[in-house]
Design an enzyme around this catalytic site. Structure first.
Site, mmCIF file in Angstrom:
data_model
loop_
_atom_site.group_PDB
_atom_site.id
_atom_site.type_symbol
_atom_site.label_atom_id
_atom_site.label_comp_id
_atom_site.label_asym_id
_atom_site.label_seq_id
_atom_site.Cartn_x
_atom_site.Cartn_y
_atom_site.Cartn_z
ATOM 1 N N ASP A 110 0.615 -1.366 -0.293
ATOM 2 C CA ASP A 110 0.012 0.108 -0.022
ATOM 3 C C ASP A 110 0.475 1.048 0.196
ATOM 4 O O ASP A 110 1.670 0.955 0.934
ATOM 5 C CB ASP A 110 -0.722 0.034 1.316
ATOM 6 C CG ASP A 110 -1.644 0.721 1.567
ATOM 7 O OD1 ASP A 110 -2.753 0.787 1.191
ATOM 8 O OD2 ASP A 110 -1.632 2.554 1.780
ATOM 9 N N TYR A 152 2.663 9.784 0.099
ATOM 10 C CA TYR A 152 3.600 9.373 0.823
ATOM 11 C C TYR A 152 4.799 9.714 0.084
ATOM 12 O O TYR A 152 5.958 9.506 1.048
ATOM 13 C CB TYR A 152 2.889 8.036 0.867
ATOM 14 C CG TYR A 152 2.348 7.408 1.314
ATOM 15 C CD1 TYR A 152 0.794 8.019 2.113
ATOM 16 C CD2 TYR A 152 1.998 6.314 1.273
ATOM 17 C CE1 TYR A 152 0.234 7.243 2.863
ATOM 18 C CE2 TYR A 152 0.974 5.574 2.478
ATOM 19 C CZ TYR A 152 0.019 6.303 2.956
ATOM 20 O OH TYR A 152 -1.407 5.807 3.119
ATOM 21 N N SER A 162 -10.786 6.229 0.437
ATOM 22 C CA SER A 162 -10.307 6.931 2.020
ATOM 23 C C SER A 162 -10.077 7.514 2.468
ATOM 24 O O SER A 162 -10.766 8.813 2.376
ATOM 25 C CB SER A 162 -8.439 6.740 1.634
ATOM 26 O OG SER A 162 -8.048 5.762 2.051
#
Length: 258
Positions: A65, A70, A170
């Protein structure tokens, strides 16, 4: 990080007595139920994302993931290449910021996500947040509905082009998922949300089940990212978990996550 990855896979193997199971999230798309998260905040000390991901794959983990936010897609791509594992054997989830609109979704995905990962398709693409990250969770209201829906259209176009196998969201509330269903007649494959012993929204779970959406947990063992939304987790060293673990002859990770 290597030790933590080993603990998670060992706990899963012990709990189920076989390979990590998967869940059907869309026609023909099976998602392994244990994933390796690559948010930079999860990595401490000398362990870096690429090395941690490579070790996860060596241990037998097959779900990774990552996310554009990120800034670790390149690290994941390097780990995938170094592993030599056939592309079809590894399930890749990544996320794009939201809401950013259809055109920006396609641009970021085709010009950044896929090239950084070094692959031709992604198994699951998620809209990371229902509002801009800095506004989450308190400023994600109705005023962003059209922008959220336009962002979703971008994912649908990528799916039509077979650049992603499944599309999801999400950190969405029930009403934000319902926006998609009401506008399109179909539901996201997955809603990835905070879910651990310290915080779990049973009302949201019931709503996702009703809509046919798979609820996926982030930080299910209450790791470093737990508590970012103000919901502290329960440590694996918690004395109550230890009592339960001894009683059932399992690890605290098994009690916590399985």
């Amino acid at each position: 990080m290597a030790k933590a990855a080993a603990i998670v896979l060992a706990a899963a193997a012990s709990a189920w007595g076989h390979d990590v199971p998967s869940v059907l999230i869309a026609p023909g798309v099976e998602m392994p139920m244990i994933a390796f998260g690559t948010a930079n905040s999860s990595f401490k000390g000398e362990c870096i994302v690429q090395a941690g991901t490579e070790h996860w794959l060596k241990l037998g983990g097959r779900h990774i993931d990552t996310a554009w936010d990120y800034n670790t897609q390149l690290d994941v791509g390097r780990a995938l290449k170094a592993s030599g594992i056939p592309r079809g054997e590894v399930f890749i989830t990544t996320k794009l910021p939201g809401p950013i609109g259809k055109d920006k979704v396609i641009e970021l995905f085709t010009k950044e996500s896929l090239p950084q990962l070094g692959i031709e398709y992604v198994d699951l693409l998620l809209i990371h947040f229902p509002c801009h990250h800095q506004d989450f969770p308190n400023k994600c209201g109705e005023h962003l509905k059209e922008e959220r829906l336009d962002t979703w259209k971008g994912l649908m176009e990528l799916k039509e082009k077979k650049l992603i196998r499944a599309a999801g969201v999400s950190n969405y509330l029930l009403e934000q998922v319902e926006e998609i269903v009401e506008a399109t007649g179909s539901a996201p494959a997955v809603n990835q949300v905070e879910w651990h012993l310290g915080y779990h929204n049973e009302t949201l779970l019931a709503g996702m089940k009703k809509l046919g959406v798979t609820l996926e947990a982030w930080s299910p063992l209450a790791g470093p990212t737990a508590g970012l939304a103000g919901h502290p987790g329960v440590s694996l060293s918690d004395k109550h978990l230890k009592v339960l673990a001894r009683k059932h002859n399992v690890s605290t990770a098994q009690v916590h996550g399985f």
